[in-house]
Design a protein around this motif. Structure first.
Motif, PDB file in Angstrom:
ATOM      1  N   ASP A  34      15.430   1.429  14.073  1.00  0.00           N
ATOM      2  CA  ASP A  34      14.153   2.080  13.772  1.00  0.00           C
ATOM      3  C   ASP A  34      13.779   1.848  12.302  1.00  0.00           C
ATOM      4  O   ASP A  34      12.638   1.540  11.959  1.00  0.00           O
ATOM      5  N   VAL A  35      14.785   1.961  11.436  1.00  0.00           N
ATOM      6  CA  VAL A  35      14.565   1.747  10.001  1.00  0.00           C
ATOM      7  C   VAL A  35      14.181   0.288   9.766  1.00  0.00           C
ATOM      8  O   VAL A  35      13.240  -0.023   9.035  1.00  0.00           O
ATOM      9  N   GLU A  36      14.908  -0.615  10.422  1.00  0.00           N
ATOM     10  CA  GLU A  36      14.627  -2.038  10.198  1.00  0.00           C
ATOM     11  C   GLU A  36      13.195  -2.383  10.616  1.00  0.00           C
ATOM     12  O   GLU A  36      12.489  -3.106   9.907  1.00  0.00           O
ATOM     13  N   ALA A  37      12.775  -1.832  11.763  1.00  0.00           N
ATOM     14  CA  ALA A  37      11.413  -2.139  12.235  1.00  0.00           C
ATOM     15  C   ALA A  37      10.394  -1.676  11.192  1.00  0.00           C
ATOM     16  O   ALA A  37       9.444  -2.391  10.859  1.00  0.00           O
ATOM     17  N   PHE A  75      10.923  -1.126   7.883  1.00  0.00           N
ATOM     18  CA  PHE A  75      11.038  -1.906   6.641  1.00  0.00           C
ATOM     19  C   PHE A  75      10.412  -3.300   6.818  1.00  0.00           C
ATOM     20  O   PHE A  75       9.772  -3.811   5.914  1.00  0.00           O
ATOM     21  N   ALA A  76      10.644  -3.907   7.978  1.00  0.00           N
ATOM     22  CA  ALA A  76      10.135  -5.268   8.202  1.00  0.00           C
ATOM     23  C   ALA A  76       8.611  -5.271   8.121  1.00  0.00           C
ATOM     24  O   ALA A  76       8.000  -6.180   7.585  1.00  0.00           O
ATOM     25  N   GLU A  77       8.011  -4.204   8.613  1.00  0.00           N
ATOM     26  CA  GLU A  77       6.546  -4.159   8.637  1.00  0.00           C
ATOM     27  C   GLU A  77       5.942  -3.630   7.342  1.00  0.00           C
ATOM     28  O   GLU A  77       4.922  -4.114   6.866  1.00  0.00           O
ATOM     29  N   GLN A  78       6.606  -2.626   6.747  1.00  0.00           N
ATOM     30  CA  GLN A  78       5.994  -1.893   5.628  1.00  0.00           C
ATOM     31  C   GLN A  78       6.819  -1.920   4.336  1.00  0.00           C
ATOM     32  O   GLN A  78       6.517  -1.174   3.411  1.00  0.00           O
ATOM     33  N   GLY A  79       7.875  -2.734   4.316  1.00  0.00           N
ATOM     34  CA  GLY A  79       8.807  -2.721   3.178  1.00  0.00           C
ATOM     35  C   GLY A  79       8.129  -2.855   1.816  1.00  0.00           C
ATOM     36  O   GLY A  79       8.574  -2.256   0.843  1.00  0.00           O
ATOM     37  N   ASP A  80       7.035  -3.625   1.760  1.00  0.00           N
ATOM     38  CA  ASP A  80       6.388  -3.825   0.455  1.00  0.00           C
ATOM     39  C   ASP A  80       5.680  -2.569  -0.043  1.00  0.00           C
ATOM     40  O   ASP A  80       5.292  -2.490  -1.204  1.00  0.00           O
ATOM     41  N   LYS A  81       5.518  -1.570   0.844  1.00  0.00           N
ATOM     42  CA  LYS A  81       4.871  -0.312   0.414  1.00  0.00           C
ATOM     43  C   LYS A  81       5.907   0.795   0.175  1.00  0.00           C
ATOM     44  O   LYS A  81       5.579   1.868  -0.310  1.00  0.00           O
ATOM     45  N   ARG A  93      24.601   0.318   7.449  1.00  0.00           N
ATOM     46  CA  ARG A  93      23.391  -0.412   7.877  1.00  0.00           C
ATOM     47  C   ARG A  93      22.230  -0.114   6.931  1.00  0.00           C
ATOM     48  O   ARG A  93      21.477  -0.994   6.568  1.00  0.00           O
ATOM     49  N   LEU A  94      22.102   1.140   6.526  1.00  0.00           N
ATOM     50  CA  LEU A  94      21.020   1.475   5.587  1.00  0.00           C
ATOM     51  C   LEU A  94      21.154   0.667   4.301  1.00  0.00           C
ATOM     52  O   LEU A  94      20.171   0.145   3.779  1.00  0.00           O
ATOM     53  N   ARG A  95      22.395   0.593   3.790  1.00  0.00           N
ATOM     54  CA  ARG A  95      22.604  -0.160   2.545  1.00  0.00           C
ATOM     55  C   ARG A  95      22.167  -1.620   2.736  1.00  0.00           C
ATOM     56  O   ARG A  95      21.469  -2.185   1.904  1.00  0.00           O
ATOM     57  N   GLU A  96      22.584  -2.215   3.862  1.00  0.00           N
ATOM     58  CA  GLU A  96      22.211  -3.622   4.116  1.00  0.00           C
ATOM     59  C   GLU A  96      20.694  -3.778   4.199  1.00  0.00           C
ATOM     60  O   GLU A  96      20.117  -4.700   3.617  1.00  0.00           O
ATOM     61  N   LEU A  97      20.063  -2.856   4.916  1.00  0.00           N
ATOM     62  CA  LEU A  97      18.606  -2.965   5.099  1.00  0.00           C
ATOM     63  C   LEU A  97      17.875  -2.745   3.775  1.00  0.00           C
ATOM     64  O   LEU A  97      16.875  -3.409   3.488  1.00  0.00           O
ATOM     65  N   CYS A  98      18.362  -1.808   2.986  1.00  0.00           N
ATOM     66  CA  CYS A  98      17.722  -1.553   1.683  1.00  0.00           C
ATOM     67  C   CYS A  98      17.836  -2.795   0.797  1.00  0.00           C
ATOM     68  O   CYS A  98      16.885  -3.151   0.106  1.00  0.00           O
ATOM     69  N   ASP A  99      18.993  -3.445   0.826  1.00  0.00           N
ATOM     70  CA  ASP A  99      19.149  -4.673   0.029  1.00  0.00           C
ATOM     71  C   ASP A  99      18.214  -5.764   0.543  1.00  0.00           C
ATOM     72  O   ASP A  99      17.544  -6.444  -0.230  1.00  0.00           O
ATOM     73  N   LYS A 100      18.178  -5.902   1.871  1.00  0.00           N
ATOM     74  CA  LYS A 100      17.379  -6.985   2.451  1.00  0.00           C
ATOM     75  C   LYS A 100      15.887  -6.815   2.164  1.00  0.00           C
ATOM     76  O   LYS A 100      15.188  -7.774   1.871  1.00  0.00           O
TER      77      LYS A 100
END
Ligand SMILES: Cc1ncc(COP(=O)(O)O)c(C=O)c1O
Length: 447
Positions: free
Chosen positions: A206-209, A211-217, A243-250
């Motif tokens: 859910d977090v990845e979806a 971040f992938a769409e709105q990460g720049d905001k 997983r959160l750490r990985e996604l935050c880095d990515k």
């Protein structure tokens, strides 16, 4: 002879003049207010000498008992040296030593400490720092925050914006800046034979979806590592944090670990994040850090964040402040608290205490009216099965009242009964806490 003031005198005066926190004051027409006269170890005493075993560490703050001789001695010594000095333009020994010791506990990963007083202020600081970091770094579009379903980060307006507990939040909806909410990794959300790890991975998707769409905001995601306490001791697998750490880095999003409730050994390691072998970009601490003595909170962060504020330009600096920032007495209480951790092998002793407490509570494991029995370090919880909605809505109050009659301070959250005791229970107190809790539970469900 001067007449002694009784508990009922104090209670009447309190109800006339003190507006108590997190309370519909009218409930005190039914639920007794308790006037504490003094406290020692895990026990609170009223003016008639009645005692109450503090099974929730006075709102999760007290680690080494009330009137702890070592913390008292440190504070008495500090009182004669320096009670407080402003921290802008000045510094002092307790705040320096505390910052150094905390940095060392993070292996120098989080080497800069910014101080405040209450937990909610630390959350405000982490949110503002994250936002301001991105602006200083040239990403002014990163302005949004993400929180988890059921999250609780405090009651000030910014902290409430990343809190997802309707009871505390809804009345103030129009005041708040909405955060994005992702699903909780609460292991109780398991469906179709899922493990806690499966739930964690599903929630991370859910977090990845997002971040992938709105990460720049998005500036940051804020999480209560391992246990979302205020929503009802919702526990999740450490895999979620990895997983959160990985996604935050990515996706270049900050990870804020709110360890205000779960830090300081509460979940079995000094920092909850250690169980996932990760470090956040910001870590909020409060509650237990001063041993439960004085209001103290702080945010730990990285060299990278610190350096983004370091400049000739004043407006790139972090100009936030509170009058009592880095209070010397509070820092000294924290130093005494950390010393006890070092001297007493606290984390190992807590493991024994938690195992013993679990053993004493074991009969509840297959009790017909108990579900989701769970434990993480020194937090034990279960949910009462109360099919009648009217009775379910009054369960917590009825339990609290009966607990008090049985020399026990426990305050369920909804139907979740939990224990978060100070780390100083002796054998008799462990057995007594479990026995009283079971007795109270049986009587409340039988009413
Ligand atoms: C995880 C968490 N964050 C923040 C807070 C707010 O702390 P304070 O009540 O000191 O403002 C709390 C308080 O319970 C908490 O549990």
């Amino acid at each position: 002879m001067k007449p002694t003031t009784t508990s009922s005198d104090w209670i009447a005066r309190s109800l006339r003049s003190v507006w108590h926190p997190c309370t519909q004051m009218q409930h005190h027409e039914e639920v007794p207010l308790i006037a504490v006269s003094h406290a020692k170890g895990p026990w609170l005493y009223d003016h008639e000498g009645r005692r109450y075993l503090d099974g929730i560490s006075s709102w999760w703050v007290n680690l080494f008992g009330h009137a702890n001789p070592r913390i008292n001695a440190a504070l008495k010594d500090q009182l004669d040296k320096l009670e407080h000095a402003m921290l802008a333009g000045f510094t002092h020994e307790p705040v320096i030593e505390l910052s150094e010791q905390l940095a060392a506990l993070t292996g120098q990963q989080l080497g800069h400490a910014f101080y405040a007083s209450d937990g909610a202020s630390a959350v405000e600081i982490a949110l503002k720092m994250s936002f301001h970091y991105w602006r200083n770094a040239g990403y002014a579009g990163k302005q949004e925050f993400v929180c988890l379903q059921g999250s609780y980060h405090g009651e000030t307006v910014g902290a409430l914006g990343v809190t997802d507990v309707a009871l505390f939040k809804d009345a103030y909806g129009p005041l708040l800046r909405a955060a994005r909410t992702v699903s909780s990794p609460d292991a109780r959300n398991a469906v179709d034979g899922e493990s806690a790890q499966d739930v964690a991975l599903r929630a991370a998707k859910d977090v990845e979806a997002l971040f992938a769409e709105q990460g720049d905001k998005i500036a940051a995601i804020i999480v209560e590592p391992l246990v979302q306490c205020a929503t009802g001791m919702a526990m999740h697998d450490p895999l979620y944090l990895q997983r959160l750490r990985e996604l935050c880095d990515k996706y270049h999003v900050h990870l804020i670990a709110d360890e205000i409730a779960v830090g300081c050994g509460r979940t079995g390691t000094f920092f909850a994040c250690e169980q996932a072998a990760i470090w956040p970009d910001f870590m909020c601490l409060s509650k237990g850090i001063s041993g439960g003595y004085l209001p103290l909170s702080l945010v730990l962060t990285t060299d990278k964040v610190y350096e983004a504020f370091y400049s000739e330009d004043i407006t790139r600096g972090f100009l936030h402040s509170h009058s009592y920032t880095g209070n010397a007495l509070a820092c000294r209480a924290a130093l005494a608290t950390l010393q006890i951790f070092r001297d007493d092998d606290v984390l190992n002793k807590n493991r024994e205490t938690a195992t013993r407490l679990m053993l004493e509570l074991a009969p509840l494991l297959d009790h017909k009216r108990v579900t989701n029995f769970r434990q993480r370090g020194m937090i034990l919880a279960f949910d009462a099965v109360e099919p009648d909605t009217q009775r379910a809505s009054t369960f917590a109050r009825r339990f609290f009242t009966s607990a008090v009659e049985n020399e026990l301070l426990l305050r369920p959250i909804g139907r979740t009964v939990y224990m978060m005791p100070p780390y100083v229970l002796d054998e008799e107190e462990i057995v007594g806490l479990a026995a009283r809790a079971r007795k109270v539970f049986e009587s409340v469900i039988a009413e």
